[in-house]
Design a protein around this motif. Sequence first.
Motif, PDB file in Angstrom:
ATOM      1  N   LYS A 188      48.228  24.778  57.236  1.00 43.33           N
ATOM      2  CA  LYS A 188      47.952  25.816  56.247  1.00 43.33           C
ATOM      3  C   LYS A 188      46.828  26.719  56.725  1.00 43.33           C
ATOM      4  CE  LYS A 188      47.091  26.278  51.258  1.00 43.33           C
ATOM      5  NZ  LYS A 188      46.823  25.504  50.008  1.00 43.33           N
ATOM      6  N   THR A 189      45.808  26.139  57.360  1.00 45.89           N
ATOM      7  CA  THR A 189      44.705  26.931  57.912  1.00 45.89           C
ATOM      8  C   THR A 189      45.228  27.927  58.938  1.00 45.89           C
ATOM      9  OG1 THR A 189      43.197  25.059  57.617  1.00 45.89           O
ATOM     10  CG2 THR A 189      42.471  26.818  59.091  1.00 45.89           C
ATOM     11  N   PHE A 190      46.099  27.463  59.809  1.00 49.48           N
ATOM     12  CA  PHE A 190      46.632  28.352  60.843  1.00 49.48           C
ATOM     13  C   PHE A 190      47.588  29.376  60.247  1.00 49.48           C
ATOM     14  CE2 PHE A 190      49.481  29.641  64.246  1.00 49.48           C
ATOM     15  CZ  PHE A 190      48.567  30.020  65.211  1.00 49.48           C
ATOM     16  N   ARG A 191      48.441  28.946  59.322  1.00 53.72           N
ATOM     17  CA  ARG A 191      49.407  29.866  58.724  1.00 53.72           C
ATOM     18  C   ARG A 191      48.710  30.986  57.958  1.00 53.72           C
ATOM     19  NH1 ARG A 191      51.814  26.394  55.918  1.00 53.72           N
ATOM     20  NH2 ARG A 191      50.958  26.804  53.870  1.00 53.72           N
ATOM     21  N   ARG A 192      47.683  30.641  57.193  1.00 52.16           N
ATOM     22  CA  ARG A 192      47.020  31.625  56.341  1.00 52.16           C
ATOM     23  C   ARG A 192      45.965  32.431  57.077  1.00 52.16           C
ATOM     24  NH1 ARG A 192      45.554  29.634  50.400  1.00 52.16           N
ATOM     25  NH2 ARG A 192      47.841  29.575  50.394  1.00 52.16           N
ATOM     26  N   TYR A 193      45.242  31.783  58.006  1.00 56.18           N
ATOM     27  CA  TYR A 193      44.095  32.444  58.639  1.00 56.18           C
ATOM     28  C   TYR A 193      44.191  32.527  60.160  1.00 56.18           C
ATOM     29  CZ  TYR A 193      41.947  32.016  54.061  1.00 56.18           C
ATOM     30  OH  TYR A 193      41.674  32.128  52.706  1.00 56.18           O
ATOM     31  N   GLY A 194      45.226  31.916  60.749  1.00 59.34           N
ATOM     32  CA  GLY A 194      45.369  31.961  62.198  1.00 59.34           C
ATOM     33  C   GLY A 194      44.200  31.347  62.930  1.00 59.34           C
ATOM     34  N   ALA A 195      43.678  30.234  62.386  1.00 61.42           N
ATOM     35  CA  ALA A 195      42.449  29.664  62.927  1.00 61.42           C
ATOM     36  C   ALA A 195      42.518  28.145  63.001  1.00 61.42           C
ATOM     37  CB  ALA A 195      41.266  30.076  62.062  1.00 61.42           C
ATOM     38  N   PHE A 196      41.584  27.569  63.774  1.00 61.58           N
ATOM     39  CA  PHE A 196      41.406  26.121  63.839  1.00 61.58           C
ATOM     40  C   PHE A 196      40.024  25.786  63.304  1.00 61.58           C
ATOM     41  CE2 PHE A 196      39.598  22.536  66.310  1.00 61.58           C
ATOM     42  CZ  PHE A 196      40.359  21.523  65.737  1.00 61.58           C
ATOM     43  N   ILE A 197      39.960  24.871  62.334  1.00 62.66           N
ATOM     44  CA  ILE A 197      38.703  24.443  61.732  1.00 62.66           C
ATOM     45  C   ILE A 197      38.617  22.925  61.822  1.00 62.66           C
ATOM     46  CG2 ILE A 197      37.369  24.282  59.573  1.00 62.66           C
ATOM     47  CD1 ILE A 197      37.425  27.089  60.714  1.00 62.66           C
ATOM     48  N   ILE A 198      37.455  22.411  62.191  1.00 60.92           N
ATOM     49  CA  ILE A 198      37.235  20.968  62.257  1.00 60.92           C
ATOM     50  C   ILE A 198      36.804  20.484  60.879  1.00 60.92           C
ATOM     51  CG2 ILE A 198      35.919  19.121  63.341  1.00 60.92           C
ATOM     52  CD1 ILE A 198      35.474  21.051  65.713  1.00 60.92           C
ATOM     53  N   ASN A 199      37.529  19.526  60.345  1.00 56.12           N
ATOM     54  CA  ASN A 199      37.255  19.026  58.995  1.00 56.12           C
ATOM     55  C   ASN A 199      36.212  17.902  59.047  1.00 56.12           C
ATOM     56  OD1 ASN A 199      37.445  18.599  56.248  1.00 56.12           O
ATOM     57  ND2 ASN A 199      39.195  17.224  56.428  1.00 56.12           N
ATOM     58  N   ASP A 200      34.955  18.296  59.257  1.00 55.55           N
ATOM     59  CA  ASP A 200      33.874  17.316  59.330  1.00 55.55           C
ATOM     60  C   ASP A 200      32.721  17.778  58.450  1.00 55.55           C
ATOM     61  OD1 ASP A 200      32.714  19.405  60.726  1.00 55.55           O
ATOM     62  OD2 ASP A 200      32.477  18.311  62.615  1.00 55.55           O
ATOM     63  N   VAL A 201      31.524  17.266  58.668  1.00 52.08           N
ATOM     64  CA  VAL A 201      30.388  17.565  57.803  1.00 52.08           C
ATOM     65  C   VAL A 201      30.003  19.046  57.855  1.00 52.08           C
ATOM     66  CG1 VAL A 201      28.603  17.071  59.529  1.00 52.08           C
ATOM     67  CG2 VAL A 201      28.116  16.678  57.094  1.00 52.08           C
TER      68      VAL A 201
END
Length: 351
Positions: free
Chosen positions: A166-179
């Motif tokens: 969903k992150t890539f589809r909506r924003y074209g990005a990679f985000i690390i789900n950490d603190v």
Amino acid sequence: MEKKNQFKTITEGSIEFIAPENFSIRGPGTKTAGFYNMDQKLNRDITISFLKTAKPRIALDAFGGTGIRGLRINREAGIKTVISEINKKSYEYINMNRELNNSNIEIYNKTFQAILNDYLFDYIDIDPYGSVLPYIDDAMVNIRNRGYIGVTATDLTALTGSMPTKTFRRYGAFIINDVYRHESGIRLLIGEIVKRAAAMDKAAIPIISLWHSHYYRIIFQIVSSSHKADAQLKHIGTFDRHSGLSQEYKSSLEGPLWLGNLNSEIAERLDYIENPDKHFLETMERIKANDLSLYFADIADYARITVQDTKSMESSMEKLHDHGITCGRAQFSDTGIKVSSSVSDAFHIIY
């Protein structure tokens, strides 16, 4: 309209108003007629504080609900205010609350796009249920030059990388789900809006940025200038935990993200609201530390990856002060410290 015993009378700021009895206290709640979310009082308080400082001439509350945001903007910031609400029952709630407060706000039972055809606004508030992306382009086209747009985003599963597709589809990005995900998430949203503005030869400049509970709140100034738009785009890039925080972290490029300031100088001189509560004052202090550093030193996370006992916030900040480093508590983590040094240096001083 519901029976009177299904209403609840609430006071927020200088406004007494009615809302459905089942209004939301925490979290995003469920989209209903006359929607009111008590958990977003902080959002509205900071908005009022900003508007008292910026003093735009005419403001739009684009998703009225009960009308509380628009009513407070009008009374507490002294600004001509228009409220738009497409839901008929919500529109009725807003009219009742206008009469209850003897307010001169203007109310329209129109879509967001329709109300933008009637006025040229100096401030537009976008607080939809979910993503702001379907509305931001229309707002930027119809805002007065050097006007302001306030956005509230609740699609945090996409913005924080907890649902990578969903992150890539909506924003074209990679985000690390950490603190660090909430600073990354807010920087992702800012970067997306900066890019959309630049495509229209406009510069979207973050004025104040906030994460609280289930939402991000960002207020932008929109300036018609291709030169300034180009300058804003230079602040978009990727972030690497290994080089940006500490060599103890693995290398993993995240982004594209906004890597510039989260606030402007206006955040340092906001007019406070009347009778601010402790939560508002503590949040404002954390917001003002936003730009001491790009990301923050999370003392608990560093202890985890280096297998050490976690230092206390008090002793950590005292050590940093003793080394001449300005620091403040991060708003994105209760164990995070923003620093005037590099984050890597801060970790070495603390541990």
